[in-house]
Design a protein around this motif. Structure first.
Motif, PDB file in Angstrom:
ATOM      1  N   UNK A 126       0.828  -1.207   0.000  1.00  0.00           N
ATOM      2  CA  UNK A 126       0.000   0.000   0.000  1.00  0.00           C
ATOM      3  C   UNK A 126       0.867   1.264   0.000  1.00  0.00           C
ATOM      4  N   UNK A 127       1.938   1.255   0.801  1.00  0.00           N
ATOM      5  CA  UNK A 127       2.824   2.414   0.859  1.00  0.00           C
ATOM      6  C   UNK A 127       3.552   2.614  -0.467  1.00  0.00           C
ATOM      7  N   UNK A 128       3.903   1.513  -1.125  1.00  0.00           N
ATOM      8  CA  UNK A 128       4.566   1.620  -2.430  1.00  0.00           C
ATOM      9  C   UNK A 128       3.648   2.282  -3.451  1.00  0.00           C
ATOM     10  N   UNK A 129       2.366   1.907  -3.431  1.00  0.00           N
ATOM     11  CA  UNK A 129       1.405   2.520  -4.352  1.00  0.00           C
ATOM     12  C   UNK A 129       1.241   4.002  -4.039  1.00  0.00           C
ATOM     13  N   UNK A 130       1.147   4.339  -2.759  1.00  0.00           N
ATOM     14  CA  UNK A 130       0.999   5.745  -2.370  1.00  0.00           C
ATOM     15  C   UNK A 130       2.212   6.563  -2.811  1.00  0.00           C
ATOM     16  N   UNK A 131       3.404   5.979  -2.688  1.00  0.00           N
ATOM     17  CA  UNK A 131       4.608   6.685  -3.128  1.00  0.00           C
ATOM     18  C   UNK A 131       4.564   6.930  -4.638  1.00  0.00           C
ATOM     19  N   UNK A 132       4.045   5.956  -5.388  1.00  0.00           N
ATOM     20  CA  UNK A 132       3.923   6.126  -6.840  1.00  0.00           C
ATOM     21  C   UNK A 132       2.949   7.240  -7.190  1.00  0.00           C
ATOM     22  N   UNK A 133       1.931   7.419  -6.340  1.00  0.00           N
ATOM     23  CA  UNK A 133       0.922   8.438  -6.607  1.00  0.00           C
ATOM     24  C   UNK A 133       1.403   9.854  -6.293  1.00  0.00           C
ATOM     25  N   UNK A 134       2.521   9.963  -5.577  1.00  0.00           N
ATOM     26  CA  UNK A 134       3.020  11.290  -5.190  1.00  0.00           C
ATOM     27  C   UNK A 134       3.179  12.210  -6.387  1.00  0.00           C
ATOM     28  N   UNK A 135       3.757  11.699  -7.451  1.00  0.00           N
ATOM     29  CA  UNK A 135       4.038  12.524  -8.620  1.00  0.00           C
ATOM     30  C   UNK A 135       3.135  12.190  -9.812  1.00  0.00           C
ATOM     31  N   UNK A 136       1.984  11.562  -9.535  1.00  0.00           N
ATOM     32  CA  UNK A 136       1.025  11.255 -10.602  1.00  0.00           C
ATOM     33  C   UNK A 136       0.320  12.538 -11.028  1.00  0.00           C
ATOM     34  N   UNK A 180      -1.958  12.639 -13.491  1.00  0.00           N
ATOM     35  CA  UNK A 180      -3.315  12.348 -13.958  1.00  0.00           C
ATOM     36  C   UNK A 180      -4.301  12.320 -12.789  1.00  0.00           C
ATOM     37  N   UNK A 181      -5.549  12.576 -13.071  1.00  0.00           N
ATOM     38  CA  UNK A 181      -6.605  12.378 -12.075  1.00  0.00           C
ATOM     39  C   UNK A 181      -6.627  10.899 -11.704  1.00  0.00           C
ATOM     40  N   UNK A 182      -6.718  10.602 -10.411  1.00  0.00           N
ATOM     41  CA  UNK A 182      -6.684   9.218  -9.946  1.00  0.00           C
ATOM     42  C   UNK A 182      -8.017   8.844  -9.307  1.00  0.00           C
ATOM     43  N   UNK A 183      -8.489   7.647  -9.631  1.00  0.00           N
ATOM     44  CA  UNK A 183      -9.762   7.156  -9.105  1.00  0.00           C
ATOM     45  C   UNK A 183      -9.500   5.971  -8.189  1.00  0.00           C
ATOM     46  N   UNK A 184     -10.061   6.018  -6.983  1.00  0.00           N
ATOM     47  CA  UNK A 184      -9.917   4.925  -6.026  1.00  0.00           C
ATOM     48  C   UNK A 184     -11.287   4.535  -5.487  1.00  0.00           C
ATOM     49  N   UNK A 185     -11.423   3.263  -5.116  1.00  0.00           N
ATOM     50  CA  UNK A 185     -12.622   2.776  -4.439  1.00  0.00           C
ATOM     51  C   UNK A 185     -12.307   2.632  -2.953  1.00  0.00           C
ATOM     52  N   UNK A 186     -13.331   2.826  -2.112  1.00  0.00           N
ATOM     53  CA  UNK A 186     -13.121   2.560  -0.694  1.00  0.00           C
ATOM     54  C   UNK A 186     -14.440   2.255   0.007  1.00  0.00           C
ATOM     55  N   UNK A 187     -14.362   1.353   0.975  1.00  0.00           N
ATOM     56  CA  UNK A 187     -15.521   1.019   1.800  1.00  0.00           C
ATOM     57  C   UNK A 187     -15.695   2.106   2.859  1.00  0.00           C
ATOM     58  N   UNK A 188     -16.918   2.353   3.305  1.00  0.00           N
ATOM     59  CA  UNK A 188     -17.147   3.464   4.246  1.00  0.00           C
ATOM     60  C   UNK A 188     -16.367   3.353   5.551  1.00  0.00           C
ATOM     61  N   UNK A 189     -16.212   2.134   6.080  1.00  0.00           N
ATOM     62  CA  UNK A 189     -15.527   1.990   7.372  1.00  0.00           C
ATOM     63  C   UNK A 189     -14.018   2.222   7.269  1.00  0.00           C
ATOM     64  N   UNK A 228      -1.161  15.794  -9.612  1.00  0.00           N
ATOM     65  CA  UNK A 228      -0.206  16.818  -9.201  1.00  0.00           C
ATOM     66  C   UNK A 228       0.106  17.754 -10.361  1.00  0.00           C
ATOM     67  N   UNK A 229       0.278  19.016 -10.049  1.00  0.00           N
ATOM     68  CA  UNK A 229       0.579  20.023 -11.062  1.00  0.00           C
ATOM     69  C   UNK A 229       2.015  19.872 -11.562  1.00  0.00           C
ATOM     70  N   UNK A 230       2.185  19.846 -12.890  1.00  0.00           N
ATOM     71  CA  UNK A 230       3.537  19.770 -13.454  1.00  0.00           C
ATOM     72  C   UNK A 230       4.334  21.023 -13.096  1.00  0.00           C
ATOM     73  N   UNK A 231       3.665  22.171 -13.066  1.00  0.00           N
ATOM     74  CA  UNK A 231       4.349  23.421 -12.727  1.00  0.00           C
ATOM     75  C   UNK A 231       4.918  23.361 -11.314  1.00  0.00           C
ATOM     76  N   UNK A 232       4.123  22.815 -10.391  1.00  0.00           N
ATOM     77  CA  UNK A 232       4.585  22.684  -9.008  1.00  0.00           C
ATOM     78  C   UNK A 232       5.777  21.745  -8.919  1.00  0.00           C
ATOM     79  N   UNK A 233       5.727  20.640  -9.660  1.00  0.00           N
ATOM     80  CA  UNK A 233       6.832  19.689  -9.661  1.00  0.00           C
ATOM     81  C   UNK A 233       8.093  20.325 -10.225  1.00  0.00           C
TER      82      UNK A 233
END
Length: 279
Positions: free
Chosen positions: A143-153, A155-164, A223-228
């Motif tokens: 899970x942490x590896x995926x989150x690290x990959x998302x740091x500099x993504x 594109x808009x990212x879509x995730x599913x999650x259960x309410x709890x 993430x904004x390319x300009x910010x990166x």
């Protein structure tokens, strides 16, 4: 001749989203493979579909997959349905599709509802480029590896999650990615459908006070390319031009190519780098 595997999308909440073609195909095939037969029987009864049904889910996808492939090779047509939405999207249907393709069996899809696309289109966030992550892995390291990959993504990212688990996931996203714009979509296509356009920080505060209900789709701003670029430039500017040049020369670049890279990193011209080195 071998039969055909039909991937039939089913409603994600509103039964009126069932297509005429899907109803007809579910009536005509020899067998329906359903993720949860107890759930799917309600759908079939509603549309008066009498076709035999068998279970196909995450825990029997290999053995049952071989069984379904054998029946397809014998000439039967089979429809695959999931509990809600499009088969193969965040469910074991993708495994059956691979097995059918390897066996030379024709696979076709009957398009329809998909929670990820539905949420994306009403999120108010960018739709031209997007990434679908489904549920974050349950394993902490993965899970942490995926989150690290998302740091500099970007594109808009879509995730599913259960309410709890929603608050925990939102906190993880904020801790790893910083505050971002998000839209949290709930009860899609149903009477109480909601789109909560907010930020990660505000969403955490809100759902700590108001317990979330219903399956959620999180649509996260890229993430904004300009910010990166600004961050990268700031990092290099902390280093002297000489040290920056040495960084690339030590990697085996010739002086001309190294100057070009240094200029790009620092957002200046090669002439500026040349003058800085001379001085």
């Amino acid at each position: 001749m071998a039969g055909t595997l039909y991937l039939c999308a089913t409603p994600i909440g509103n039964l009126e989203d069932m297509t005429f073609r899907a109803v007809r195909m579910l009536q005509e095939v020899d067998l329906i493979a359903a993720e949860d037969t107890r759930n799917s029987i309600k759908l079939l009864n509603h549309f008066e579909i009498k076709t035999p049904m068998t279970s196909y889910h995450e825990y029997n996808k290999i053995d049952k997959g071989y069984y379904l492939v054998r029946r397809l090779l014998e000439g039967e047509d089979i429809a695959l349905i999931t509990d809600a939405g499009t088969p193969g999207i965040s469910d074991p249907g993708e495994e059956l599709v691979k097995m059918c393709q390897e066996a030379g069996i024709t696979v076709t899809a009957l398009p329809g509802a998909a929670a990820c696309i539905t949420a994306l289109t009403i999120s108010g966030l960018g739709t031209r480029r997007f990434a679908f992550e489904a549920f974050l892995p349950s394993d902490k390291k993965e899970r942490q590896e995926v989150l690290e990959e998302l740091k500099n993504e970007t594109r808009t990212t879509i995730l599913y999650e259960a309410p709890h688990r929603l608050v925990r996931t939102l906190k993880l996203l904020e801790e790893t990615l910083g505050d971002r714009k998000i839209s949290i979509c709930r009860e899609l296509t149903k009477k109480h459908e909601t789109v909560f356009a907010t930020t990660l920080r505000e969403a955490v505060a809100y759902y700590e006070e108001h317990a979330p209900k219903g399956e959620c789709v999180i649509v996260l701003e890229g993430r904004s390319r300009e910010e990166m670029q600004k961050e990268a430039t700031a990092k290099w500017e902390e280093m002297s031009v000489e040290a920056h040049m040495e960084h690339y020369l030590s990697e085996g670049m010739d002086k001309k190519e190294a100057m070009k890279k240094v200029a790009k990193d620092r957002g200046v011209s090669k002439r500026d780098i040349y003058q800085a080195l001379l001085s």
